[in-house]
Write a protein that holds these residues in place. Structure first.
Motif, PDB file in Angstrom:
ATOM      1  N   SER B  20       0.821  -1.205   0.000  1.00 54.54           N
ATOM      2  CA  SER B  20       0.000   0.000   0.000  1.00 54.54           C
ATOM      3  C   SER B  20       0.859   1.261   0.000  1.00 54.54           C
ATOM      4  N   GLN B  21       2.197   1.072   0.107  1.00 56.27           N
ATOM      5  CA  GLN B  21       3.077   2.234   0.159  1.00 56.27           C
ATOM      6  C   GLN B  21       3.394   2.732  -1.253  1.00 56.27           C
ATOM      7  N   VAL B  22       2.988   3.951  -1.544  1.00 54.99           N
ATOM      8  CA  VAL B  22       3.278   4.529  -2.860  1.00 54.99           C
ATOM      9  C   VAL B  22       4.606   5.270  -2.776  1.00 54.99           C
ATOM     10  N   GLY B  42      15.398  13.103   0.185  1.00 53.83           N
ATOM     11  CA  GLY B  42      15.615  12.624   1.541  1.00 53.83           C
ATOM     12  C   GLY B  42      15.823  11.124   1.556  1.00 53.83           C
ATOM     13  N   SER B  43      16.358  10.628   2.671  1.00 53.80           N
ATOM     14  CA  SER B  43      16.561   9.186   2.785  1.00 53.80           C
ATOM     15  C   SER B  43      15.207   8.486   2.760  1.00 53.80           C
ATOM     16  N   GLY B  44      15.086   7.485   1.908  1.00 49.60           N
ATOM     17  CA  GLY B  44      13.822   6.768   1.810  1.00 49.60           C
ATOM     18  C   GLY B  44      12.816   7.412   0.881  1.00 49.60           C
ATOM     19  N   SER B  45      13.270   8.421   0.108  1.00 45.48           N
ATOM     20  CA  SER B  45      12.333   9.097  -0.784  1.00 45.48           C
ATOM     21  C   SER B  45      12.139   8.342  -2.093  1.00 45.48           C
ATOM     22  N   GLY B  46      12.947   7.317  -2.324  1.00 37.15           N
ATOM     23  CA  GLY B  46      12.738   6.502  -3.520  1.00 37.15           C
ATOM     24  C   GLY B  46      13.761   6.710  -4.623  1.00 37.15           C
ATOM     25  N   LYS B  47      14.968   7.114  -4.264  1.00 31.71           N
ATOM     26  CA  LYS B  47      16.012   7.319  -5.271  1.00 31.71           C
ATOM     27  C   LYS B  47      16.495   5.984  -5.829  1.00 31.71           C
ATOM     28  N   THR B  48      16.821   5.088  -4.907  1.00 31.79           N
ATOM     29  CA  THR B  48      17.304   3.779  -5.364  1.00 31.79           C
ATOM     30  C   THR B  48      16.211   3.040  -6.128  1.00 31.79           C
ATOM     31  N   VAL B  49      14.976   3.170  -5.653  1.00 32.31           N
ATOM     32  CA  VAL B  49      13.867   2.507  -6.336  1.00 32.31           C
ATOM     33  C   VAL B  49      13.730   3.058  -7.760  1.00 32.31           C
ATOM     34  N   LEU B  50      13.901   4.361  -7.926  1.00 37.34           N
ATOM     35  CA  LEU B  50      13.820   4.964  -9.266  1.00 37.34           C
ATOM     36  C   LEU B  50      14.898   4.378 -10.172  1.00 37.34           C
ATOM     37  N   PHE B  89      25.964  -0.273  -7.713  1.00 34.71           N
ATOM     38  CA  PHE B  89      24.908  -0.340  -6.701  1.00 34.71           C
ATOM     39  C   PHE B  89      25.369   0.295  -5.391  1.00 34.71           C
ATOM     40  N   GLN B  90      24.365   0.633  -4.563  1.00 35.78           N
ATOM     41  CA  GLN B  90      24.665   1.342  -3.310  1.00 35.78           C
ATOM     42  C   GLN B  90      25.644   0.549  -2.440  1.00 35.78           C
ATOM     43  N   GLY B  91      25.461  -0.760  -2.384  1.00 38.43           N
ATOM     44  CA  GLY B  91      26.347  -1.561  -1.533  1.00 38.43           C
ATOM     45  C   GLY B  91      27.531  -2.154  -2.272  1.00 38.43           C
ATOM     46  N   THR B 201      23.037  11.073  -5.120  1.00 37.09           N
ATOM     47  CA  THR B 201      24.041  11.569  -4.180  1.00 37.09           C
ATOM     48  C   THR B 201      23.411  12.405  -3.071  1.00 37.09           C
ATOM     49  N   HIS B 202      24.104  12.416  -1.943  1.00 41.71           N
ATOM     50  CA  HIS B 202      23.728  13.330  -0.865  1.00 41.71           C
ATOM     51  C   HIS B 202      24.787  14.414  -0.727  1.00 41.71           C
ATOM     52  N   ASP B 203      25.821  14.321  -1.575  1.00 42.22           N
ATOM     53  CA  ASP B 203      27.003  15.141  -1.404  1.00 42.22           C
ATOM     54  C   ASP B 203      26.875  16.424  -2.234  1.00 42.22           C
TER      55      ASP B 203
HETATM   56  N1  LIG Z   1      11.745  -4.261  -2.120  1.00 45.15           N
HETATM   57  C1  LIG Z   1      11.036  -3.386  -1.391  1.00 45.15           C
HETATM   58  N2  LIG Z   1       9.911  -3.762  -0.756  1.00 45.15           N
HETATM   59  C2  LIG Z   1       9.188  -2.896  -0.035  1.00 45.15           C
HETATM   60  N3  LIG Z   1       9.500  -1.596   0.130  1.00 45.15           N
HETATM   61  C3  LIG Z   1      10.621  -1.155  -0.476  1.00 45.15           C
HETATM   62  C4  LIG Z   1      11.454  -2.019  -1.258  1.00 45.15           C
HETATM   63  N4  LIG Z   1      12.495  -1.298  -1.730  1.00 45.15           N
HETATM   64  C5  LIG Z   1      12.332  -0.052  -1.249  1.00 45.15           C
HETATM   65  N5  LIG Z   1      11.210   0.051  -0.503  1.00 45.15           N
HETATM   66  C6  LIG Z   1      10.719   1.263   0.150  1.00 45.15           C
HETATM   67  O1  LIG Z   1      10.723   2.311  -0.794  1.00 45.15           O
HETATM   68  C7  LIG Z   1      11.126   3.523  -0.188  1.00 45.15           C
HETATM   69  C8  LIG Z   1      12.264   4.152  -0.980  1.00 45.15           C
HETATM   70  O2  LIG Z   1      13.427   3.365  -0.841  1.00 45.15           O
HETATM   71  P1  LIG Z   1      14.797   3.727  -1.551  1.00 45.15           P
HETATM   72  O3  LIG Z   1      15.704   2.590  -1.326  1.00 45.15           O
HETATM   73  O4  LIG Z   1      14.531   4.113  -2.948  1.00 45.15           O
HETATM   74  O5  LIG Z   1      15.286   4.990  -0.734  1.00 45.15           O
HETATM   75  P2  LIG Z   1      16.473   5.983  -1.112  1.00 45.15           P
HETATM   76  O6  LIG Z   1      15.866   7.238  -1.578  1.00 45.15           O
HETATM   77  O7  LIG Z   1      17.433   5.306  -2.004  1.00 45.15           O
HETATM   78  O8  LIG Z   1      17.115   6.224   0.320  1.00 45.15           O
HETATM   79  P3  LIG Z   1      18.658   6.310   0.749  1.00 45.15           P
HETATM   80  O9  LIG Z   1      19.110   7.678   0.460  1.00 45.15           O
HETATM   81  O10 LIG Z   1      18.573   6.064   2.226  1.00 45.15           O
HETATM   82  O11 LIG Z   1      19.407   5.240   0.022  1.00 45.15           O
HETATM   83  C9  LIG Z   1      11.485   3.210   1.244  1.00 45.15           C
HETATM   84  O12 LIG Z   1      10.429   3.616   2.062  1.00 45.15           O
HETATM   85  C10 LIG Z   1      11.611   1.701   1.285  1.00 45.15           C
HETATM   86  O13 LIG Z   1      11.168   1.199   2.511  1.00 45.15           O
END
Ligand SMILES: Nc1ncnc2c1ncn2[C@@H]1O[C@H](COP(=O)(O)OP(=O)(O)OP(=O)(O)O)[C@@H](O)[C@H]1O
Ligand SMILES: [Mg+2]
Lengths: 375, 258
Positions: B20-22, B42-50, B89-91, B201-203
């Motif tokens: 349910s999390q958009v 911000g952290s958790g804003s969805g950068k890595t997901v994008l 990748f991030q890690g 980046t955060h830098d």
């Molecule tokens: N596989 C997944 N399943 C469920 N939720 C996810 C998954 N991957 C990411 N999320 C959620 O999506 C949101 C965005 O995550 P993301 O990893 O894109 O953050 P970010 O912007 O890269 O943060 P950071 O700067 O800390 O790396 C977070 O709330 C995370 O909990």
């Protein structure tokens, strides 16, 4: 017409005419072409790269090494004056290209190497044994501490592992038990019929299942199921530095991870063995009914005559010891994981193989022991 | 020297959801060819997901993605993208059971079919480009420091001479000198190879030094465009990022919308 050509113009000058794409995907063909290229005898070579249609770092590296080779050979190279992308790329590669050869470790083995490796293996083996005994002592110490309530103990964790290790193993242990009972009856009836002693099938089944087979089959199954799981869980935690995190938080990894797992095994393996014994006897009874027309009451009567309660105890007493061996080896191998995915797989396999090996060794020792004390 | 060309990467109507999390809602952005595009948020804003969505690793609920005219969600296009895209990748995501050398050589031999000796030399070259010693080739990822892992991961991302480079926080965890060298390397590569880079980046220093285009993920959408334009956006998070205490010091030279 390839990508690399030596041509001479009207004034007799030699020109290195380069063309085509100098990229990663063409690097292999380019290198092949360069290897078979006839080199000119003239000293001065004029380089032309205006026909090159595209280049990347890998392609430039191939070109760079061609030019290096020519100049080492004594050729005088005249490069184009343009400072376009090709020039820039060559500059970039030149900055980083190794002046010295990249290290080539040749796998060359001599007798001393062999002795060295043999010695090294021996030392590692010795170290492993001392590490393992160290671990054993440490865990037993922790177990005692837990029983004396000198350190906190998580009942939740124990309950969780009891479910994973014990309850969830019941279906497969049960199925295997029934099959073993069936197979034992089937095999022994054939042999005993020759002496007209079919009725002793029940004796054979009862004694072999309760003393040996029930506990062995259960232990081997649990080693494959839970020993490997312990090694993989703890190993992955090590790779993720979760173990280090526990350590610095003052939550001792052995107390939090090993004790609940080992205790869960020690509790559930005897119970599983008992369960396996019952279903194996049940399977055997059903099989006797089918091929010997022996009614259940007759089966029970014969079993009562032959099966002393001590046989059941002989099987059950062994179970906690086998459980300790399986749990300790699984956890120990988990802690040995260091490097990565492959290491994790190796130690998981080792955990299973070693614990089955140890279970069978212990079983042999127990047989000798029980026969000495006349049980 | 920003030349506006056709967008190399374009995203329209992207909605990403986990349960349910958009994470993204109707997100739209374009990355021009040859640019270095910085993604902040911000952290958790969805950068890595994008980034994962652009790479086809994460299927969105709705929306279209096009990279270099290809659709990363189609298997046949995915294959074509393989050699055009490099990812860090991030890690780090280095293969833990291979040495650093093997990590670099493996894609060269498997995908580009280079002979082993050539692949070995290219691997050594790449390693030096990111500032690692040649003896690192024999080490396993678990034997490297955090910063060395980052650089080895960059070397692997560059191994296939990609046209598009995706970097997830490449300079976090590096000392300031290293991260400066890192930035310079990316700049040189961009100039010489015509790379397009998408960099999370955060830098602020890196962002200021490297990126000509920026996308800021705020409220499940992205505010993107040339750096000066994004800096002038009134959203409080963006204002705080660029014009807070730290941001002001870094971006003082930019003189954006203010
Ligand atoms: N596989 C997944 N399943 C469920 N939720 C996810 C998954 N991957 C990411 N999320 C959620 O999506 C949101 C965005 O995550 P993301 O990893 O894109 O953050 P970010 O912007 O890269 O943060 P950071 O700067 O800390 O790396 C977070 O709330 C995370 O909990
Ligand atoms: Mg992230």
């Amino acid at each position: 017409m390839g990508a690399v050509n030596f041509i001479s113009d009207e004034s007799g000058e030699v020109i290195l005419q380069l063309s085509g794409k100098w990229s990663l995907l063409s690097a292999k063909d380019l290198q092949e072409e360069i290897r078979t290229l006839p080199l000119p005898r003239q000293k001065t070579i004029r380089v032309r790269w205006n026909h090159i249609t595209g280049a990347d770092v890998t392609g430039s590296w191939v070109l760079h090494s061609l030019l290096q080779h020519l100049s080492h050979r004594g050729n005088h190279l005249v490069l184009p004056l343009d400072q376009g992308p090709m020039y820039q790329l060559l500059q970039l590669v030149d900055t980083y290209a190794s002046k010295e050869k990249s290290p080539q470790t040749s796998p060359h083995y001599s007798l001393t190497d062999m002795l060295f490796h043999l010695g090294k293996r021996f030392v590692t083996y010795k170290e492993n044994i001392s590490k393992a005994t160290n671990f054993l002592g440490f865990v037993i110490h922790n177990l005692i501490q837990t029983f004396r309530r000198a350190q906190p103990f998580s009942w939740t964790s124990l309950a969780y592992h009891l479910e994973q290790v014990g309850l969830r193993a019941m279906p497969i242990v049960g199925l295997l038990g029934v099959l073993i009972g069936v197979v034992l009856v089937y095999q022994s009836v054939d042999q005993l019929r020759r002496f007209g002693a079919e009725v002793f099938t029940v004796d054979l089944l009862g004694i072999s299942v309760t003393r040996e087979i029930g506990v062995l089959i259960t232990s081997i199954l649990v080693a494959g199921r839970s020993g490997s799981a312990f090694a993989a869980q703890i190993g992955l935690m090590r790779l993720n530095q979760e173990i280090d995190a526990l350590d610095v938080m003052g939550l001792r990894p052995v107390a939090t991870l090993v004790i609940p797992r080992v205790l869960a095994l020690i509790i559930s393996l005897p119970l599983l063995t008992l369960f396996a014994n019952f279903v194996a006897l049940g399977g055997g009874a059903a099989m006797c009914g089918i091929i010997l027309d022996m009614p259940f009451s007759a089966f029970m009567h014969q079993l009562n005559l032959s099966l002393d309660i001590k046989h059941l105890w002989v099987g059950l007493i062994k179970a906690p010891f086998f459980a300790l061996a399986i749990g300790l080896i699984g956890c120990f191998e988990g802690f040995q994981v260091q490097r990565g995915a492959e290491d994790l797989g190796r130690h998981t396999t080792k955990a299973v193989v070693e614990s089955i090996f140890l279970v069978i060794c212990l079983d042999a020792l127990f047989s000798v022991f029980f026969s000495k004390i006349g049980m | 020297m920003i030349t506006e060309t056709r967008p190399l990467i374009s995203v329209t109507g992207l909605t990403t959801q986990f349960g349910s999390q958009v994470v993204h809602q109707d997100l739209k952005m374009e990355i021009p060819e040859g640019s270095i595009f910085g993604v902040v948020g911000g952290s958790g804003s969805g950068k890595t997901v994008l980034m994962r969505t652009l790479l086809g690793l994460n299927h969105p609920a709705h929306g279209q993605v096009s990279i270099d005219g290809l659709n990363p969600f189609l298997p046949e296009d995915q294959k074509k993208l393989q050699t055009r895209v490099g990812v860090m990748f991030q890690g780090g995501a280095l293969f833990s059971s291979l040495t650093i050398g093997e990590n670099l050589i493996y894609p060269l031999m498997e995908i580009a079919h280079l002979p082993q000796d050539l692949a070995k030399m290219i691997a050594a070259l790449r390693l030096k480009m990111v500032g690692l010693e040649v003896d690192t080739l024999q080490k396993y990822p678990s034997q490297l420091s955090g910063g060395m892992v980052k650089r080895a991961a960059l070397a692997r991302a560059l191994a296939l001479d990609p046209k598009i480079l995706f970097l997830d926080e490449p300079t976090s965890g590096l000392d300031p000198n290293r991260s400066q060298t890192f930035d310079e390397l990316i700049k040189t590569l961009r100039k010489n190879l015509g790379l397009t880079v998408m960099m999370i980046t955060h830098d602020q220093e890196s962002l200021n030094f490297l990126c000509d285009h920026v996308g800021a993920i705020v409220d499940k959408k992205i505010v993107s465009g040339p750096l000066e334009r994004v800096m002038a956006h009134p959203h409080p998070w963006i204002q705080d990022f660029f014009w807070g205490e730290r941001g002001k010091r870094v971006f003082a030279s930019q003189k954006g919308g203010r």
